[in-house]
Scaffold this active site. Structure first.
Site, PDB file in Angstrom:
ATOM      1  N   SER A 137       0.922  -1.412  -0.257  1.00  0.00           N
ATOM      2  CA  SER A 137      -0.279  -0.171   0.120  1.00  0.00           C
ATOM      3  C   SER A 137       0.704   1.164   0.320  1.00  0.00           C
ATOM      4  O   SER A 137       2.519   1.035   0.433  1.00  0.00           O
ATOM      5  CB  SER A 137      -0.888  -0.219   1.463  1.00  0.00           C
ATOM      6  OG  SER A 137      -1.128   1.230   1.651  1.00  0.00           O
ATOM      7  N   TYR A 150      -1.995  -1.435  11.000  1.00  0.00           N
ATOM      8  CA  TYR A 150      -1.632  -1.991   9.140  1.00  0.00           C
ATOM      9  C   TYR A 150      -0.145  -1.703   8.042  1.00  0.00           C
ATOM     10  O   TYR A 150       0.232  -1.828   7.316  1.00  0.00           O
ATOM     11  CB  TYR A 150      -3.205  -0.642   8.507  1.00  0.00           C
ATOM     12  CG  TYR A 150      -3.025  -1.045   6.886  1.00  0.00           C
ATOM     13  CD1 TYR A 150      -3.722  -2.642   6.262  1.00  0.00           C
ATOM     14  CD2 TYR A 150      -3.125   0.503   6.297  1.00  0.00           C
ATOM     15  CE1 TYR A 150      -3.863  -2.759   4.943  1.00  0.00           C
ATOM     16  CE2 TYR A 150      -3.031  -0.144   4.662  1.00  0.00           C
ATOM     17  CZ  TYR A 150      -3.042  -1.676   4.433  1.00  0.00           C
ATOM     18  OH  TYR A 150      -3.785  -1.755   2.988  1.00  0.00           O
TER      19      TYR A 150
END
Length: 259
Positions: A137, A150
């Site tokens: 990401s 995350y």
């Protein structure tokens, strides 16, 4: 026939990656929790003239990697692509989110790809040319308050990808890391983001198909990493020159105000 294994291949980016690989001539091995969703993707792949097999599995379970590797190695064809796509995020303050849920996320985001890649590496080495695609990401490039673990898990995946790629530089296995930004998937819902935050993210969201096309193109071209979308590329590049305290303050300004 060349075969690609895609984790989290039932929806979103995983589904799009699987179908893009099918268009590139790969048969598919698909795994995720939902048997019905997996079969829908498999049916689409078969319409493209490819074989597709599915294994419904809770990939966050500690023994999932071993079960999946054993299944994949027993399937016909040459396993030439491993796509470590399965993963999710949790939005909120670290101390307020249930620890068990956060550990489950880390199991899926980090432990699973590490274990699966290690278990399947001997099989990949047997292919004439093989590829590993790890889906990270743009959060991998900076700390993100309210998405702290995350972002950390994706930073781990990016670093792991580049380190492993260098180790394998003289082999027939190429490793690539795909780092998408906001994408129109179910990520925000599962992360627990509210409607206001989702609406903000959707203003700059790419489609899963756009992300998948960029990812598979870079993978097969032997690139080390790819960030789809001009805005995402610029944002990631800025994190290397802008002070960390400023990028963290900016991220907090986006995410914390919606808590």
């Amino acid at each position: 026939m060349k075969t690609a294994l895609v984790t989290g291949g039932s929806r979103g980016i995983g589904r799009a990656l699987a179908l893009e690989l099918a268009r590139q001539g790969y048969n598919l091995l698909l795994t995720a929790r939902s048997a019905d969703d997996l079969e829908q993707v498999a049916a689409e792949a078969r319409k493209l003239g490819r074989e597709a097999r599915t294994l419904p599995l809770d990939l966050a379970m500690p023994d999932a990697a071993a079960a999946l590797a054993t299944w994949a190695q027993a399937q016909p064809g040459e396993l030439a692509v491993l796509v470590n796509n399965a993963g999710y995020g949790l939005w909120g303050r670290f101390e307020e989110l249930p620890l068990e849920r956060q550990l489950n996320m880390l199991q899926l985001n980090m432990q699973l790809p590490v274990m699966l890649t290690h278990l399947l590496m001997p099989t990949l080495h047997r292919a004439k040319k093989a590829y590993v695609l790890n889906v990270a990401s743009t959060a991998a490039y900076q700390a993100v308050p309210t998405l702290a673990l995350y972002a950390a898990s994706k930073a781990f995946l990016l670093s792991f990808s580049r380190g492993l790629r260098f180790e394998l530089r003289e082999s027939g296995v190429s490793v690539c890391c795909l780092s998408p930004g906001s994408t129109s998937t179910g990520f925000a819902d599962r992360a627990g983001m509210n409607a206001e935050l989702q609406a903000t993210a959707n203003k700059v969201a790419m489609t899963p198909e756009q992300v998948a096309q960029a990812g598979i193109r870079a993978l097969l071209a032997g690139e080390a990493e790819v960030i789809p979308g001009a805005l995402n590329k610029v944002s990631a590049a800025l994190t290397s020159v802008v002070p960390k305290s400023l990028t963290e303050r900016i991220a907090a300004g986006i995410y914390e105000k919606y808590l």
